[in-house]
Enzyme design. Structure first.
Site, short mmCIF file in Angstrom:
data_model
loop_
_atom_site.label_atom_id
_atom_site.label_comp_id
_atom_site.label_asym_id
_atom_site.label_seq_id
_atom_site.Cartn_x
_atom_site.Cartn_y
_atom_site.Cartn_z
N PHE A 1 -2.76 -2.16 -0.94
CA PHE A 1 -2.71 -1.07 -0.08
C PHE A 1 -3.17 -1.35 1.51
O PHE A 1 -4.09 -0.47 1.94
CB PHE A 1 -3.88 -0.13 -0.96
CG PHE A 1 -3.81 -0.35 -2.32
CD1 PHE A 1 -2.83 -0.06 -3.06
CD2 PHE A 1 -5.04 -0.73 -3.11
CE1 PHE A 1 -2.68 -0.40 -4.43
CE2 PHE A 1 -4.95 -1.00 -4.36
CZ PHE A 1 -3.68 -0.72 -5.17
N CYS A 2 -2.54 -2.42 1.88
CA CYS A 2 -2.92 -2.63 3.21
C CYS A 2 -4.17 -2.78 3.60
O CYS A 2 -4.81 -2.57 4.97
CB CYS A 2 -2.35 -1.26 4.35
SG CYS A 2 -0.54 -1.20 4.18
N ASN A 3 -5.12 -3.38 2.56
CA ASN A 3 -6.26 -3.92 2.83
C ASN A 3 -6.66 -5.21 2.16
O ASN A 3 -7.18 -5.25 1.12
CB ASN A 3 -7.36 -2.74 1.94
CG ASN A 3 -8.69 -2.68 2.20
OD1 ASN A 3 -9.17 -3.74 2.55
ND2 ASN A 3 -9.25 -1.62 2.32
N ASN B 1 -5.63 -2.75 7.23
CA ASN B 1 -5.18 -3.54 8.18
C ASN B 1 -5.10 -2.89 9.58
O ASN B 1 -5.32 -3.70 10.73
CB ASN B 1 -3.73 -3.72 8.00
CG ASN B 1 -3.30 -5.15 7.19
OD1 ASN B 1 -4.19 -6.06 7.64
ND2 ASN B 1 -2.48 -5.24 6.13
#
Length: 818
Positions: free
Chosen positions: A430-432, A135
């Protein structure tokens, strides 16, 4: 272990290093053994070495450091330490100081933000980024689109070589684009851009979702052969491409070699490398690229001169001085040399071989697991090639687990049970978001539907419409061991692999969790019928309750039950999960006097609170002041602040008509039944627990042995589970099948089992608060259904406003089974 060493013995354990893995663990990570922790989230943050920290603190306590923006001897010495740290960072990436500069930032995210806000975007610029970006990289898109540039996510396809292509010419890499994003509606994507327009291509050296490593040849292909590499996209004719590598995840074991792959920008965080310091990262920027960046803000340290009352500023010219606003984090910077010393002693190649051998072992074991019906249990993401010699992934294993019927185990269930086993791992996306959607095959429609269903990052919605919204990730570091990897595999087998099923205790269970042998689990002959053993009220959420023989019922359940709660000054709810000592705060209500009496060992005097019979508000408002006298409010809040050791206030639930309750995130949400009217209870008006069910649990705990249950001093009391009603009689878990029940003259409806959390692992024997893994671990072994660990029954009272009703211990309980 013999099987493991046969395959990975040449890679595992640093056989040629100054210390082998056993010596490293025994001398530098004793805390992991002492606390019984299996740490498997090195992709999130690796662990610092105890020896590393000893050396850091020794240096800090033996030297004096000062602000480097000065000419004093101490400041000059500090400046030299910072300069030496920059050289170490550049050396780690094999970057020449003639070509690169090291700009310290507060982390990789800050470094990416710096690139985004200073990049020379124009309406002719383009920002391309791989789907597998964090992100923090995606956020650069806002700068690009805001300046009229285009943005586009791309997928990278790689083959050994094209038909007719010489093997020596290297791999064939193709870039496939997705939808082009632009806020400049007049821009035509197929027109050639101006020759001076800069474009940016961003990719991670290693995907933090799957661990997939990207081919660094992308750097040279984009910079030198962009037309061929981007053929078939609207960007093939664009010139002047610059490349950004997010190396935050990948540089711990395989840092990009910038002399061979001269990316324009590389970002990293030091805690990903060696655990400490946190809050410090770096941007490695090519000096020629730095000259193109357009920085607006200036600050102390970045200017050579400025005049306050006219528009004049002269900026410093050295790259790091130009971009580092304010004083550098010089103490943290001084600490990184001890981390680099550690990595150099082991070497990054040995670290990669060691950690990746563990991830390969786990992948192979997970892939081979089967349920009793032959169905596979694990779906791995980004792990097609399991040959170590040609493996293209870092030491990361990302997966989801399936039940025998093909439905998904929620990743939160895996995380919850892993935590009970002392295993720390990571779940979610995982902020992806790009990699998550790509590998979980989530369409735009799926993603938007999930958002509309209330799903946001870090919430409890792990499966929506039959599809997982994230995954489970375990990742290994330079100090990880085979024993940790094996414990994780054993955990998966014991918790999720199902042999043929049978029915036990009213719920479907696996044979491994079946009823204990009858000779070990003999119980007293069941009493024909049930009766109410005790009634308990908990006036203040998460504080101790009090038991009574007789108590009035009302529309919200037991009168005054969970009518109050303790709230932080910023509005957060405070419970035993945050402050376990709340269990030592005792409460009592004197109905005749109209008083709530509260007592704590931390407070000299008891607290007396006058109870209002008719709350003045019909709305749920946690900020509502229920105390008419301001001095009285201050007195009460001061008492609770002393009792729990943090600033807080007491608030009262004042609604007689609200249909809201508190969900697991402690925010207002709908109850299971909209008709329910509850105070600050999580899900229902009543929790009922059976003495016989508790006795069965105690027998199971006893069967595990004293060593396993050393934290349990004596058999569990039913009140460990904070029930309102304790019943006696019948068989264990008979309450699972009840649909309705009658206690005396009062009617109740079952809302199903109560999903238990780690709060039941908190005990306060002899006035001492203790935490353990029991009894939740044992309950998880035989009372787990679709991600929930059920114990006790939630109930709703069928209130008749025309009749004043009391409930009394000793009354007969008449259930109506399903």
């Amino acid at each position: 272990m013999e099987e493991f060493l046969k395959e990975f013995g040449d890679y595992y354990g640093y056989p040629n290093g100054p210390k082998n893995i056993t010596e490293i663990r025994e001398t530098e990570f004793k805390r992991l053994e002492d606390q019984g922790v299996v740490y498997l989230d090195h992709a999130g943050s690796t662990l610092y070495s105890e020896l590393q920290m000893e050396n850091i603190f020794k240096e800090l306590t033996s030297n004096v450091y000062g602000n480097p923006h000065s000419q004093s001897d101490i400041s000059s010495a500090t400046s030299e330490i910072i300069a030496d740290a920059r050289r170490q960072v550049l050396e780690y990436f094999n970057a020449s100081p003639e070509d690169y500069s090291c700009v310290f930032t507060s982390g990789a995210t800050a470094a990416l933000k710096l690139v985004g806000e200073t990049f020379p975007w124009t309406q002719d610029s383009n920002f391309l980024y791989t789907m597998e970006n964090h992100n923090s990289v995606l956020g650069i898109r806002e700068y690009a689109l805001g300046k009229g540039a285009s943005a586009c996510a791309v997928d990278i396809e790689e083959a050994a070589n094209q038909p007719g292509q010489l093997a020596s010419s290297g791999p064939f890499i193709k870039v496939k684009h997705r939808a082009v994003q632009t806020r400049n509606t007049s821009k035509l994507q197929n027109e050639e851009s101006r020759g001076d327009a800069c474009n940016l291509f961003a990719f991670p050296s290693e995907c933090n979702f799957t661990g997939l490593r990207f081919n660094l040849d992308l750097v040279n292909l984009i910079k030198e052969k962009s037309e061929a590499t981007l053929e078939g996209t609207p960007f093939a004719k664009r010139k002047r491409w610059m490349v950004l590598i997010d190396a935050a995840k990948g540089c711990a074991s395989q840092p990009p070699n910038l002399s061979e792959f001269p990316a324009d920008f590389v970002v990293m965080s030091f805690y990903k490398l060696f655990g400490y310091p946190t809050g410090l990262g770096a941007l490695l920027v090519r000096n020629d690229a730095a000259k193109l960046l357009k920085k607006t803000y200036f600050s102390g340290g970045t200017v050579a001169a400025s005049i306050a009352d006219i528009d004049f500023v002269k900026r410093r010219e050295r790259v790091e001085e130009f971009f580092e606003d304010g004083s550098a984090s010089f103490l943290s910077i001084a600490a990184i040399r001890h981390g680099f010393k550690l990595l150099k002693s082991l070497t990054t190649s040995a670290i990669w071989m060691h950690a990746t051998s563990l991830s390969m072992y786990v992948k192979k074991k997970l892939q081979a697991l089967r349920h009793g019906n032959g169905a596979g249990i694990c779906v791995l993401y980004g792990s097609e090639n399991l040959n170590l010699s040609s493996h293209k992934s870092g030491p990361t294993v990302t997966f989801n687990l399936k039940r025998p019927d093909g439905s998904w185990f929620g990743y939160l269930e895996v995380e919850k049970l892993a935590s009970l086993s002392g295993i720390q791992l990571r779940t979610g996306c995982f902020c992806n978001p790009g990699a998550c959607a790509k590998y979980l095959v989530l369409s735009h429609s799926d993603l938007l539907s999930n958002v509309e269903a209330g799903h946001v990052c870090w919430d409890d919605n792990d499966v929506i419409n039959g599809k997982p919204t994230g995954a489970v990730r375990v990742s290994f570091g330079y100090m990880s061991t085979f024993e940790e990897a094996k414990k994780f595999i054993d955990f998966v087998i014991s918790s999720f692999v199902s042999p043929p099923k049978k029915i036990g205790n009213g719920i479907a269970v696996c044979r491994r969790f079946a009823q204990l042998p009858s000779e070990e689990l003999e119980s007293k002959e069941s009493i024909p019928g049930y009766y109410l053993k005790s009634v308990t009220i908990y006036p203040i959420k998460s504080c101790a309750g009090f038991s009574v023989n007789r108590w009035p019922l009302c529309r919200t359940g037991l009168l005054h039950d969970r009518e109050w709660m303790i709230q932080g000054l910023t509005g957060e709810l405070i419970t035993q999960k945050k402050v376990p000592e709340m269990s030592l705060i005792s409460t009592f209500i004197d109905l005749e006097e109209g008083l709530l009496v509260v007592e704590s060992a931390r407070c000299k005097d008891k607290l007396y609170i006058r109870i209002k019979s008719n709350p003045r508000s019909d709305e749920f408002d946690s900020h509502d002041n229920i105390l008419e006298n301001h001095n009285e409010e201050t007195r009460i809040n001061h008492w609770f602040t002393n009792a729990i050791g943090r600033q807080c206030k007491l608030v009262q639930y004042s609604s007689s008509t609200s249909n809201h309750c508190l969900n697991r995130n402690k925010s207002p949400g709908l109850c299971r039944e909209l008709e329910s009217n509850i105070n600050f209870a999580n899900e229902a008006q009543f929790l009922l627990v059976s003495e016989e069910s508790v006795a069965d649990l105690n027998r199971r705990l006893e069967a595990k042995g004293k060593d396993y249950n050393r934290d349990l001093e004596k058999p569990l009391n039913p009140h460990r589970f904070r029930p309102n009603l304790v019943i006696s009689g019948g068989e264990p878990y008979a309450e699972d099948t009840w649909k309705t029940l009658k206690i005396g003259d009062s009617n109740f409806t079952s809302l199903g089992g109560c999903n238990r959390c780690q709060m039941i692992n908190i005990s306060n024997e002899s006035g001492q608060v203790k935490k353990s893994n029991e009894p939740l671990t044992t309950l998880a072994s035989y009372r787990r259904i679709k991600g929930k660990i059920l114990f006790g029954t939630l109930m709703r009272y069928e209130h008749d406003a025309k009749v004043e009703t009391w409930i009394q211990a000793g009354e007969e309980v008449k259930p109506d089974r399903e």
